[in-house]
Each structure stands twice: as C-alpha cells, then as structure tokens.
Scaffold this active site. Structure first.
Site, PDB file in Angstrom:
ATOM      1  N   ASN A  98      -9.272  84.287  83.635  1.00 24.07           N
ATOM      2  CA  ASN A  98      -8.247  84.853  83.531  1.00 24.07           C
ATOM      3  C   ASN A  98      -7.569  85.284  84.824  1.00 24.07           C
ATOM      4  OD1 ASN A  98      -8.568  84.667  80.868  1.00 24.07           O
ATOM      5  ND2 ASN A  98      -8.957  86.642  80.188  1.00 24.07           N
ATOM      6  N   SER A 122      -3.957  91.088  79.478  1.00 23.23           N
ATOM      7  CA  SER A 122      -5.167  90.161  79.609  1.00 23.23           C
ATOM      8  C   SER A 122      -6.294  90.762  80.247  1.00 23.23           C
ATOM      9  CB  SER A 122      -4.544  89.102  80.577  1.00 23.23           C
ATOM     10  OG  SER A 122      -3.447  88.392  80.236  1.00 23.23           O
ATOM     11  N   HIS A 178     -10.812 100.105  81.124  1.00 24.57           N
ATOM     12  CA  HIS A 178     -10.799  99.378  79.779  1.00 24.57           C
ATOM     13  C   HIS A 178     -11.762  98.788  79.579  1.00 24.57           C
ATOM     14  CE1 HIS A 178      -9.239  98.274  76.072  1.00 24.57           C
ATOM     15  NE2 HIS A 178      -9.031  97.052  76.411  1.00 24.57           N
TER      16      HIS A 178
HETATM   17  N1  APR Z   1       0.003  80.397  80.631  1.00 28.43           N
HETATM   18  C1  APR Z   1       0.750  80.674  79.463  1.00 28.43           C
HETATM   19  N2  APR Z   1      -0.036  80.835  78.426  1.00 28.43           N
HETATM   20  C2  APR Z   1      -1.368  80.756  78.699  1.00 28.43           C
HETATM   21  C3  APR Z   1      -1.939  80.444  79.880  1.00 28.43           C
HETATM   22  C4  APR Z   1      -0.945  80.138  80.973  1.00 28.43           C
HETATM   23  N3  APR Z   1      -1.532  79.537  81.932  1.00 28.43           N
HETATM   24  N4  APR Z   1      -3.409  80.056  79.739  1.00 28.43           N
HETATM   25  C5  APR Z   1      -3.706  80.222  78.469  1.00 28.43           C
HETATM   26  N5  APR Z   1      -2.592  80.601  77.843  1.00 28.43           N
HETATM   27  C6  APR Z   1      -2.164  81.135  76.378  1.00 28.43           C
HETATM   28  C7  APR Z   1      -3.113  80.361  75.434  1.00 28.43           C
HETATM   29  O1  APR Z   1      -2.443  78.953  75.294  1.00 28.43           O
HETATM   30  C8  APR Z   1      -3.113  81.133  74.048  1.00 28.43           C
HETATM   31  O2  APR Z   1      -2.007  80.803  73.268  1.00 28.43           O
HETATM   32  O3  APR Z   1      -2.692  82.346  76.092  1.00 28.43           O
HETATM   33  C9  APR Z   1      -2.938  82.503  74.634  1.00 28.43           C
HETATM   34  C10 APR Z   1      -3.966  83.384  74.566  1.00 28.43           C
HETATM   35  O4  APR Z   1      -4.231  83.845  72.994  1.00 28.43           O
HETATM   36  P1  APR Z   1      -5.527  83.842  72.355  1.00 28.43           P
HETATM   37  O5  APR Z   1      -6.519  82.871  72.572  1.00 28.43           O
HETATM   38  O6  APR Z   1      -5.212  84.005  70.690  1.00 28.43           O
HETATM   39  O7  APR Z   1      -6.062  85.356  72.792  1.00 28.43           O
HETATM   40  P2  APR Z   1      -5.396  86.604  72.605  1.00 28.43           P
HETATM   41  O8  APR Z   1      -6.499  87.278  71.508  1.00 28.43           O
HETATM   42  O9  APR Z   1      -3.821  86.690  72.211  1.00 28.43           O
HETATM   43  O10 APR Z   1      -5.734  87.397  73.708  1.00 28.43           O
HETATM   44  C11 APR Z   1      -4.977  87.246  75.089  1.00 28.43           C
HETATM   45  O11 APR Z   1      -5.195  89.710  75.893  1.00 28.43           O
HETATM   46  O12 APR Z   1      -6.407  91.234  74.751  1.00 28.43           O
HETATM   47  C12 APR Z   1      -6.643  90.220  75.678  1.00 28.43           C
HETATM   48  O13 APR Z   1      -8.840  89.965  76.151  1.00 28.43           O
HETATM   49  C13 APR Z   1      -7.602  89.343  75.659  1.00 28.43           C
HETATM   50  O14 APR Z   1      -7.388  88.050  77.623  1.00 28.43           O
HETATM   51  C14 APR Z   1      -6.987  88.162  76.398  1.00 28.43           C
HETATM   52  C15 APR Z   1      -5.619  88.142  76.105  1.00 28.43           C
END
Ligand code: APR
Length: 316
Positions: A98, A122, A178
């Site tokens: 991340n 994130s 957190h």
């Molecule tokens: N740029 C834009 N979006 C991205 C990138 C990037 N470089 N890399 C990944 N993503 C997108 C993914 O394609 C995905 O749609 O980030 C999204 C993450 O969504 P989920 O996998 O559903 O994860 P989510 O539950 O939304 O959590 C996101 O927030 O609470 C925190 O720990 C959790 O780190 C995680 C983040």
C-alpha cells in the site's frame, strides 16, 4: 456559489460507498477514480450513483474515471486506494504494497489538485499518512488520516448498546495509531455528559475497550474477503463535511505531531479542529500517566512501520 469538488481515489468497497454517501449528502460534486486495469468499473459505479439522484433528491454530479485530469482542482481528495486485509492479516501486513500505491496516487493527485486537502484511508493508516505527507509536500494541516472517527464510532455503538441508550447521546474518544495499540480513553467517554464509569460496570467497559481495539478484525473475520467499509465511509463523510462547511468540529484524526502529546514527527490519532483550512487546531487533552504511556506505546508501533518505510527508501 461554485460547487465544491471531492475526488475519491479507489472505487472499491470504501471508495464507492463513500461516493454514494457523499452524493446523498450533496456536499459537492464527486469524482471517483480507479486504475486503468479496471476501466469501466469506476465509470459504471459512478453512473449508477448519479442515476439515484432523482429518486433520492440530490443534484450531485458523480463521475467515474481512470484519468487524473478529471480530479483537477478538487477541494478534498480522499485516498482509499490499496489492498484491504484478509482474515489473519494485520493492517501492518499491507505496509509495503500500500505504501507503493499511496505514493503513486499522491504524486498524481497533487499534480492536479495542488491546493486540496488530503484525507487518507488506506492502511496501515498512520504510516500511509506519512507517505502522503512526504510525497505531497503539503503543509501538515492538509494531510489528515481517517481512523479516530471510525474507532470512536465503533466504541459509541458498543456503549449505546450496553447502556440501552441512543447513540446520539454517547460521546467517545479513541486516540493513538489505528491498530491493536489504539487508546480508547474511557475517562473522556460519557452518556449525556455523565462519565460511563458511573453507568456501566468495569467488566462491561473493559469488554467494550477490547472490542473497540479489535473492531476492524471482527469485521474482517466475518466478511472473509475484505475489510469494513460502511462505517469507514461514514466516518470520512463526517470529516469532509466539517471541512467543506467549515464546521470546525472536534474529531479524532491521525495528524502529524511535532511535539504535541510528547510525540515527535509521527502521525498519531488525537482530537483536532477540522475546518476549511484542514486541521485548524490540535486539541491537547489532559491525559493521566496511564493514558500517556498507552499513547506512547501506540506511537512507538507507528514509528516501527515508518522506520521500515525509511529503510525501504519509501520515506527517506
Ligand atoms: N490507484 C487507484 N486505485 C487503486 C490503485 C491505484 N494505484 N491500486 C489499487 N486501487 C484500487 C483497486 O483497484 C480497488 O478498486 O483500490 C480499490 C480498493 O478497493 P477494495 O479492494 O474494495 O478495498 P477497500 O475495502 O475499499 O479498502 C481500501 O482502505 O480501509 C482501507 O485497509 C483498507 O487499505 C484498504 C483501503
């Protein structure tokens, strides 16, 4: 009056749910961005939310995109891009993956919205805030992590449930990083102004403190495929609203401390005043020795992650 603009980076569970909540609150127009690999997904979700407007009664424009140009001149940018954890994982297990994602996202965001306020979601949250601060070059008032509002909301839910009162009458305060070391400060938790120690039994309070600290893991264990997103997105909305409406609410957020609470150059959760300029004041609570030690321990846990990022040259 020109409409405000809010961009949400990452259109996954947190990002898409956040876009929906923001649209319903009509705090400003919303842009949701994801990576080109999933071209069509952010556009589809955004259009679906946009088309809910007539039924729900909002005029918010919602746009999905894979191009950062579309996020230009945002007032607030929320970074939700990154992997969520799976059962058995701690937030810290996501560190290097991340960090790379948040670094790349931040570089693009600041190019197109140099005056925005960044809210980082994130995980591991406090370390990701450090990446966003460093890469953006923004003043510390404009880089804020969402954690304390969520942790405090979880605690308030459990207190209201145990005392059988409305959540509206419960005040809570969760400080620190957190993670498992977060610090629910029970002395500052009250029901309609009455300290919870006068209403709940010690065993009840101890159980609530433990459940709060493990609140994220409890959801991950149930979902199995990802982490929480309804309460996290609701928590971001409270922060965005306080900023865009200049409400100056006092909310616990991850902020860059430079001496406050005896903590140096680290993001840690403490209560702050959130207004149109971002973090307008850090509120210094009068902590007792036990609380101070717990907060320091939590800050040390954040420091460990930051040190790893420094060794890996992400933060050097
Ligand atoms: N740029 C834009 N979006 C991205 C990138 C990037 N470089 N890399 C990944 N993503 C997108 C993914 O394609 C995905 O749609 O980030 C999204 C993450 O969504 P989920 O996998 O559903 O994860 P989510 O539950 O939304 O959590 C996101 O927030 O609470 C925190 O720990 C959790 O780190 C995680 C983040």
């Amino acid at each position: 009056m020109a409409r405000k603009k809010i961009s949400v980076i990452g259109a996954g569970n947190v990002g898409a749910t956040l876009a929906q909540r923001l649209a319903e609150k009509a705090l400003g127009d919303v842009v949701v961005l994801d990576i080109p690999l999933v071209d069509g997904m952010p556009q589809g979700k955004a259009l679906d939310i946009f088309e809910s407007g007539p039924v729900y009664g909002y005029d918010t424009r919602v746009k999905g995109t894979v191009k950062y140009e579309d996020t230009s001149n945002s007032d607030v940018v929320v970074i939700t891009a990154g992997l969520p954890r799976k059962p058995g994982m701690s937030r810290d297990d996501l560190l290097l993956t991340n960090a790379g994602i948040v670094k790349g996202v931040t570089e693009q965001v600041v190019k197109f919205s140099p005056n925005s306020i960044l809210i980082v979601v994130s995980n591991p949250l406090d370390a990701m805030c450090a990446v966003a601060l460093k890469i953006s070059g923004f003043p510390k008032q404009r880089v804020i992590g969402m954690a304390g509002v969520l942790d405090s909301a979880r605690m308030a839910t459990f207190i209201a449930d145990a005392a059988q009162v409305s959540v509206e009458d419960v005040q809570t305060m969760v400080l620190g990083g957190h993670g498992d070391t977060m610090v629910p400060v029970t002395r500052y938790c009250a029901i309609a102004g009455v300290p919870i120690g006068e209403i709940l039994k010690k065993e009840q309070i101890d159980a609530i403190v433990k459940r709060t600290a493990e609140g994220g893991a409890e959801i991950v264990k149930l979902l199995k495929t990802g982490s929480a997103f309804y309460a996290p997105s609701a928590s971001v909305v409270a922060m965005v609203e306080s900023i865009l409406k200049d409400k100056k609410r006092i909310l616990p957020c991850a902020v860059y401390l430079q001496g406050e609470y005896g903590i140096q150059d680290l993001f840690v959760g403490v209560p702050v005043k959130l207004g149109e300029r971002g973090i307008e004041q850090i509120i210094q609570l009068n902590l007792n020795v036990e609380e101070r030690i717990a907060l320091q321990k939590s800050a040390d846990a954040v420091k460990e992650l930051v040190e790893i990022l420094k060794r890996q040259q992400v933060l050097s």
